[in-house]
Design an enzyme around this catalytic site. Sequence first.
Site, PDB file in Angstrom:
ATOM      1  N   GLU A  60      12.438  54.525  11.516  1.00 46.24           N
ATOM      2  CA  GLU A  60      13.674  53.763  11.526  1.00 46.24           C
ATOM      3  C   GLU A  60      13.503  52.443  12.279  1.00 46.24           C
ATOM      4  O   GLU A  60      14.034  51.408  11.859  1.00 46.24           O
ATOM      5  CB  GLU A  60      14.794  54.582  12.182  1.00 46.24           C
ATOM      6  CG  GLU A  60      15.133  55.871  11.445  1.00 46.24           C
ATOM      7  CD  GLU A  60      14.353  57.079  11.958  1.00 46.24           C
ATOM      8  OE1 GLU A  60      14.921  58.177  11.954  1.00 46.24           O
ATOM      9  OE2 GLU A  60      13.170  56.916  12.358  1.00 46.24           O
ATOM     10  N   TRP A 181     -25.609  72.896  -0.184  1.00 42.45           N
ATOM     11  CA  TRP A 181     -24.442  72.054  -0.418  1.00 42.45           C
ATOM     12  C   TRP A 181     -23.752  72.536  -1.679  1.00 42.45           C
ATOM     13  O   TRP A 181     -24.335  72.538  -2.759  1.00 42.45           O
ATOM     14  CB  TRP A 181     -24.842  70.593  -0.557  1.00 42.45           C
ATOM     15  CG  TRP A 181     -23.623  69.722  -0.478  1.00 42.45           C
ATOM     16  CD1 TRP A 181     -22.944  69.174  -1.516  1.00 42.45           C
ATOM     17  CD2 TRP A 181     -22.904  69.391   0.709  1.00 42.45           C
ATOM     18  NE1 TRP A 181     -21.839  68.497  -1.059  1.00 42.45           N
ATOM     19  CE2 TRP A 181     -21.796  68.619   0.311  1.00 42.45           C
ATOM     20  CE3 TRP A 181     -23.093  69.668   2.056  1.00 42.45           C
ATOM     21  CZ2 TRP A 181     -20.872  68.114   1.214  1.00 42.45           C
ATOM     22  CZ3 TRP A 181     -22.169  69.166   2.962  1.00 42.45           C
ATOM     23  CH2 TRP A 181     -21.086  68.400   2.539  1.00 42.45           C
ATOM     24  N   LEU A 215     -19.269  66.572  11.501  1.00 42.29           N
ATOM     25  CA  LEU A 215     -17.825  66.817  11.608  1.00 42.29           C
ATOM     26  C   LEU A 215     -17.032  65.544  11.884  1.00 42.29           C
ATOM     27  O   LEU A 215     -16.013  65.556  12.577  1.00 42.29           O
ATOM     28  CB  LEU A 215     -17.525  67.867  12.688  1.00 42.29           C
ATOM     29  CG  LEU A 215     -18.178  69.235  12.505  1.00 42.29           C
ATOM     30  CD1 LEU A 215     -17.737  70.178  13.613  1.00 42.29           C
ATOM     31  CD2 LEU A 215     -17.867  69.831  11.139  1.00 42.29           C
ATOM     32  N   ARG A 218     -16.673  59.846   7.700  1.00 42.85           N
ATOM     33  CA  ARG A 218     -17.541  58.707   7.398  1.00 42.85           C
ATOM     34  C   ARG A 218     -17.301  58.131   6.000  1.00 42.85           C
ATOM     35  O   ARG A 218     -17.823  57.073   5.680  1.00 42.85           O
ATOM     36  CB  ARG A 218     -19.028  59.136   7.502  1.00 42.85           C
ATOM     37  CG  ARG A 218     -19.368  59.744   8.845  1.00 42.85           C
ATOM     38  CD  ARG A 218     -20.815  60.219   8.931  1.00 42.85           C
ATOM     39  NE  ARG A 218     -21.159  61.202   7.920  1.00 42.85           N
ATOM     40  CZ  ARG A 218     -20.844  62.497   7.988  1.00 42.85           C
ATOM     41  NH1 ARG A 218     -20.144  62.956   9.011  1.00 42.85           N
ATOM     42  NH2 ARG A 218     -21.220  63.321   7.043  1.00 42.85           N
ATOM     43  N   GLY A 297     -17.979  79.090  10.064  1.00 41.14           N
ATOM     44  CA  GLY A 297     -18.396  79.861   8.897  1.00 41.14           C
ATOM     45  C   GLY A 297     -17.483  81.042   8.581  1.00 41.14           C
ATOM     46  O   GLY A 297     -16.323  81.091   8.974  1.00 41.14           O
ATOM     47  N   SER A 303     -11.739  85.588  11.055  1.00 39.13           N
ATOM     48  CA  SER A 303     -11.000  85.834  12.290  1.00 39.13           C
ATOM     49  C   SER A 303      -9.610  85.211  12.230  1.00 39.13           C
ATOM     50  O   SER A 303      -8.611  85.834  12.621  1.00 39.13           O
ATOM     51  CB  SER A 303     -11.768  85.278  13.490  1.00 39.13           C
ATOM     52  OG  SER A 303     -12.957  85.995  13.714  1.00 39.13           O
TER      53      SER A 303
END
Length: 352
Positions: A60, A181, A215, A218, A297, A303
């Site tokens: 706003e 991959w 991680l 890029r 993983g 979990s």
Amino acid sequence: MNNTLVTDSKTIFFVKRCFDLAQLGKNGASPNPIVGAVLVHNDQIIGEGYHKKHGTAHAEVNALASVKDHHKHLIPSSTIYVSLEPCCIFGSTPPCTNLIIKHKISKVVFACIDRTAGVLGKSINLLEEAGVEVTSGILEKDGAFIVQPRTVYTTQKRPYIILKYAVSQDGYMGKADQQIWMTNSFSKRLVHRWRSESNAIIVGTNTAELDNPQLTNRLFYGPSPLRIVLDRSARLSKKLNIFDGQQPTWVITECPDQFDAKQNLQIIQIDFDEHLLERLMTKLYTAKVGILIVEGGQRLLESFIQHNLWDEARVFETSKVLESGIKAPILNLQPKRIIPIKDDVLKVFYAS
């Protein structure tokens, strides 16, 4: 307050414009909600804005600031459309209700209630007491959907949790002893976009060791998330990319003395018991982490699933056939969205 849902095409158009603007804040607003606002006079937009970054001006404020000088006299007789209820509490910035009242805006239209404690519809009374006409509930479900990460953060006191993984045609997510991959280059770029839109990303020990991921973001415009790695016994090599000091990184461990002080590295001691994830989520909430990506993983993903600690799952079904390896988690749900990405298929699931 006008509780009658206004369905005329112009109202719908302006609220949808707010949604579009809100999306522009996805790589900066969290843990605040993404919000868009447009100021309209006689069906013409004279100002618009969105919440760009946590701790800075709200939608706003930016919408009013964008009004040209020759249009400023029109503000009191205008309607402001917002994707979310205007805030009425002091945080990093003053309440937007105060700004609306100060500018004597005659009408406010918004999509859905802000579930943040202290707001929760209170803005409506404040505005109406000041003589402002308020209409809410326009495209309410759509509005609530785009602020779901904020709603989870503020009501459950934890980040909005996104599970992300890829699965082969025969149900595996990788091999135990080699890096594979799975997805194509287009999917990879999309994942980097998601990183720019999240506050943190977490991997387990085996993933950090085998894949040696950076991680970071890029391949897309925007920031990189906080990196988090679980390393119970401090067994990971300090030469891994995650310890390169290029981005803020948390190591969750039971052996903090095994780590040396290093730039951008924070060592956090937590017992690896049944309350590990619960304690970690509390720390992330305190650190204002609003969106967390769980990248693997398999044990870590399972979990989160077993503890019912997830809100969204983004699963790439790939063209790879592995024949053996690490079985991918199975979500006993129907995907809400199915998106082809060349030879990959992205399936999006929601926990509720």
